[in-house]
Design a protein around this motif. Sequence first.
Motif, mmCIF file in Angstrom:
data_model
loop_
_atom_site.group_PDB
_atom_site.id
_atom_site.type_symbol
_atom_site.label_atom_id
_atom_site.label_comp_id
_atom_site.label_asym_id
_atom_site.label_seq_id
_atom_site.Cartn_x
_atom_site.Cartn_y
_atom_site.Cartn_z
ATOM 1 N N PRO A 205 0.830 -1.207 0.000
ATOM 2 C CA PRO A 205 0.000 0.000 0.000
ATOM 3 C C PRO A 205 0.871 1.266 0.000
ATOM 4 C CG PRO A 205 -0.709 -1.559 1.693
ATOM 5 C CD PRO A 205 0.577 -2.053 1.180
ATOM 6 N N TYR A 206 0.482 2.226 -0.829
ATOM 7 C CA TYR A 206 1.226 3.480 -0.880
ATOM 8 C C TYR A 206 1.084 4.277 0.428
ATOM 9 C CZ TYR A 206 1.451 2.547 -5.874
ATOM 10 O OH TYR A 206 1.685 1.972 -7.095
ATOM 11 N N SER A 207 0.054 3.956 1.200
ATOM 12 C CA SER A 207 -0.224 4.729 2.399
ATOM 13 C C SER A 207 0.608 4.295 3.605
ATOM 14 C CB SER A 207 -1.709 4.599 2.756
ATOM 15 O OG SER A 207 -2.048 3.229 2.966
ATOM 16 N N MET A 208 1.501 3.342 3.429
ATOM 17 C CA MET A 208 2.316 2.884 4.544
ATOM 18 C C MET A 208 3.217 4.027 5.003
ATOM 19 S SD MET A 208 3.387 -1.028 3.515
ATOM 20 C CE MET A 208 4.044 -1.371 5.133
ATOM 21 N N GLY A 209 3.082 4.401 6.275
ATOM 22 C CA GLY A 209 3.857 5.538 6.781
ATOM 23 C C GLY A 209 5.318 5.181 6.989
ATOM 24 N N GLU A 210 5.566 4.070 7.664
ATOM 25 C CA GLU A 210 6.931 3.630 7.939
ATOM 26 C C GLU A 210 7.082 2.204 7.413
ATOM 27 O OE1 GLU A 210 9.350 5.366 9.099
ATOM 28 O OE2 GLU A 210 8.186 7.173 9.546
ATOM 29 N N PRO A 211 7.366 2.038 6.132
ATOM 30 C CA PRO A 211 7.427 0.676 5.560
ATOM 31 C C PRO A 211 8.450 -0.214 6.244
ATOM 32 C CG PRO A 211 7.444 2.354 3.835
ATOM 33 C CD PRO A 211 7.618 3.077 5.119
ATOM 34 N N GLU A 212 9.607 0.355 6.570
ATOM 35 C CA GLU A 212 10.659 -0.466 7.170
ATOM 36 C C GLU A 212 10.224 -1.002 8.526
ATOM 37 O OE1 GLU A 212 15.386 -0.145 8.418
ATOM 38 O OE2 GLU A 212 14.355 1.555 7.480
ATOM 39 N N ALA A 213 9.629 -0.163 9.351
ATOM 40 C CA ALA A 213 9.210 -0.592 10.685
ATOM 41 C C ALA A 213 8.064 -1.597 10.622
ATOM 42 C CB ALA A 213 8.799 0.629 11.515
ATOM 43 N N GLN A 214 7.166 -1.441 9.638
ATOM 44 C CA GLN A 214 6.022 -2.332 9.543
ATOM 45 C C GLN A 214 6.400 -3.681 8.942
ATOM 46 O OE1 GLN A 214 3.401 1.278 8.037
ATOM 47 N NE2 GLN A 214 2.113 -0.505 8.349
ATOM 48 N N LEU A 215 7.367 -3.711 8.035
ATOM 49 C CA LEU A 215 7.722 -4.956 7.359
ATOM 50 C C LEU A 215 8.766 -5.768 8.125
ATOM 51 C CD1 LEU A 215 7.939 -3.732 3.661
ATOM 52 C CD2 LEU A 215 6.099 -5.025 4.724
ATOM 53 N N ARG A 216 9.553 -5.126 8.954
ATOM 54 C CA ARG A 216 10.644 -5.843 9.619
ATOM 55 C C ARG A 216 10.148 -7.016 10.471
ATOM 56 N NH1 ARG A 216 15.967 -5.164 10.525
ATOM 57 N NH2 ARG A 216 15.985 -3.201 9.354
ATOM 58 N N PRO A 217 9.129 -6.864 11.326
ATOM 59 C CA PRO A 217 8.670 -8.033 12.108
ATOM 60 C C PRO A 217 8.180 -9.178 11.230
ATOM 61 C CG PRO A 217 7.767 -5.983 12.983
ATOM 62 C CD PRO A 217 8.380 -5.633 11.681
ATOM 63 N N LEU A 218 7.611 -8.838 10.088
ATOM 64 C CA LEU A 218 7.071 -9.867 9.196
ATOM 65 C C LEU A 218 8.185 -10.726 8.610
ATOM 66 C CD1 LEU A 218 4.314 -10.742 8.034
ATOM 67 C CD2 LEU A 218 4.757 -9.250 6.091
ATOM 68 N N PHE A 219 9.284 -10.076 8.195
ATOM 69 C CA PHE A 219 10.364 -10.815 7.540
ATOM 70 C C PHE A 219 11.378 -11.363 8.537
ATOM 71 C CE2 PHE A 219 8.742 -8.387 3.951
ATOM 72 C CZ PHE A 219 8.794 -9.333 2.941
#
Length: 964
Positions: free
Chosen positions: A713-727
């Motif tokens: 989603p383009y609306s992700m404010g902090e992509p790095e912080a949101q994706l890090r726990p997932l990966f």
Amino acid sequence: MATAAATSASEAEAEPKAGPTAEGEEDEAKAARTRRKVLSRAVAAATYKAVGPGWDQQEEGVSESDGDEEYAMASSAESSPGEYEWEYDEEEEKNQLEIERLEEQLSINVYDYNCHVDLIRLLRLEGELTKVRMARQKMSEIFPLTEELWLEWLHDEISMALDGLDREHVYDLFEKAVKDYICPNIWLEYGQYSVGGIGQKGGLEKVRSVFERALSSVGLHMTKGLAIWEAYREFESAIVEAARLEKVHSLFRRQLAIPLFDMEATFAEYEEWSEDPLPESVIQNYNKALQQLEKYKPYEEALLQAEAPRLAEYQAYIDFEMKIGDPARVQLIFERALVENCLVPDLWVRYSQYLDRQLKVKDLVLSVHNRAVRNCPWTVALWSRYLLAMERHGVDHQVISVTFEKALSAGFIQATDYVEIWQAYLDYLRRRVDFKQDSSKELEELRSAFTRALEYLKQEVEERFSESGDPSCVIMQNWARIEARLCNNMQKARELWDSIMTKGNAKYANMWLEYYNLERAHGDTQHCRKALHRAVQCTSDYPEHVCEVLLTMERTEGTLEDWDIAVQKTETRLARVNEQRIKAAEKEAALAQQEEEKAEQRKRARAEKKALKKKKKTRGADKRKAEEDDEKEWGDDEEEQPSKRRKVEGSSSPAGGAQDREAETGLLGKSVPVDVDPPSKQKERAAALKRDVPKVPHDSSKDSITVFVSNLPYSMGEPEAQLRPLFEACGEVAEIRPIFSNRGDFRGYCYVEFKEEKSALQALELDRKNVEGRPMFVSPCVDKSKNPDFKVFRYSTALEKHKLFVSGLPFSCTKEELEEICKAHGTVKDIRLVTNRAGKPKGLAYVEYENESQASQAVLKMDGMTIKENVIKVAISNPPQRKVPEKPEARKAPGGAMVPRQIYGARGKGRTQLSLLPRALQRPGAPAAQAENGPAPRPAATTSAATEAPKMSNANFAKLLLRK
């Protein structure tokens, strides 16, 4: 014990029932049903107990305590019908309804395997001994039963066998059971049961015969054959006769010559049992078997370590055995593999092919072919091979015809499968005919079979699949060839070819040339000429080729008049074809022009919209500046105010902060309200921070430990912080690099770099995972400049007979709801709902079943079903082939010039429908003059338009940008 239990049960049932006769008749009837049911279970419990330790009571669901409880329940129900009566009545009614439903379903489709199993289970639970026996018999005629089903059936029949006739019936069941699969446990049960009849006439010979056949069948089984050998030796040792000692010696020696697990223990047992030293020949054979065992151990250990069905391990074992070439061991390993992979058609094909070409033993070959079609009835190749094997071994014609009729009712998955089985049967009937006779019974049967085949494809197959499966009329062509070449009946052949041409084949040149060659070989010149004249008029794909054949024939055999007519017709036809092609090309060019004009209009509309938006933005900036100027008049002197500029850095210097505080205080020391930035301005500042982050180029040497993540989603404010726990669940993450635009907006994709390669491979499993309502795409990181043809598609695009494609689903249908519907027709392994890039459902789904049989049954039952007022369509998954984009070299004309793509451009008919090619390549015209050293000059209109616009310098551009 079983007899005593049955007698007591009958006496208990014969006791008078107490209760009112008028009002309690219905209650008494229910109580009687309850007693019969409980007593039948009690009889089963007692008789099973009489069988001995060979049968596991707990496995069959009957124990001594269960029997006592059921007798207690029966007595309590007889004395005072109460809660147990209603309990059993409700359960019995529910089971009866389910039995009726299953019987009705089997009357519609007798090849529903799961329905058979469920019906047998319920009938056995209800104590319907006659019905359960009939149900088992019916299922065994259609399908080979598994080891568990056979053992359950055999235990039930053994418990009820009271005399010699019943024992013979059990023997017959054992004979059927050992033919379905090679099961050591069934052979062991057979041998042990036969020992019980040793007191009958010929009992000893019967026992030895069973054990010898068991050794021939499974004696070579490396892990389970030992039990058969030991049981046989124990039986012979129990017979105390001097003559039997030599028999035990023989069994020991035969066993020690075969590579089996735990051979050392058997050798030690033989040494201990034998009074004399072992012969040297026995020791040599034992050592040789030990050496062979070492060769087989890796394959056996691989089977022990793997999980069922272990197809790959069995395939490797089969390859090893076939290299050695021992027919008995090859047959055994095939049989072992088929026990766990009985629904794999390719394994049956390979096994039957080996038997057809190597062993050629009639009974064995036909038995395997019969088992193959019973296990995989939906596979047409197995039926075709079965018919050929029956013909090869001289089976009666009536039996072959019955087998063919079974094949027609097997429920094939594709329409072409029916064409293939009809061709195999018609070929068999053709080989039976003696064409030296003008008329015979076999010839008439062949012709009637051809007629029936055409009617069957037209009515049955076309009604089910919406196609006959034979668009080229292959069956009709074969019939025409037989009539022309073998029956010398060209009149019938011409009638058949006329019918072929009326079915939409007249436009194909190859069909006309096939007819012409038949006339050329078995007809006359007049009909050849007539066929070619018709071909010239009707052919639309390759008319030039047909015209050439006609002119060649007239040049060789025709008169001058024939030649003139042929030339006139061919020239007229070719002129008409060229005219049609020119019109089609003009129409395509007009469509292309219309698409270009529409694209230009859309482009101008977007440009105007963009300019209007920019103009509004400029006006808003002017208004804000005017307001700021008004505010400045009430503050300190303009020269003391700090210049209004966008802050790039995240923090300011202390001096700057002091200056700002001075500016916020008035001349009289009064505090002026602090100007807090609006949210839009804060967003701009955050975007500026992201924009000013230095861009790190991707290191292609780390592609193996990096994955590319897109469709976020383009609306992700902090992509790095949101994706890090997932990966981080996949492994240690070294870096996450989100990609931002020049304005600082997130572009929806990023690179995730791991410490280890296995973590990157594990991260690929997160593909299509839902992130904020959108499916996240995770793919390998590949440099497209070095690998331009690299494509990532997670799912197969080939025919998958065990997977269904479902369309027309309501958008509100969930995965759980669809699974609840699908699992009624088989074991569902996976369901995938198709969504668009935004995660919205498209009304499509893929349903994967455990095997092809369940998938074919689900197609029959679910196609046309209504789900939430939507009628769905269900078919076997067979996606169309993906079109590979043309290479530039492939689009060159013979002369070397580039030929334009289709009118819809390189990507097909997309939304914009732009060809992305210069207009000069799409519009025919005179070639422009090439400049001596550079590109060709432009048209005059373009040049004049270019000269009208004045040349602008950098200063002019700056004035335009700063103009208010």
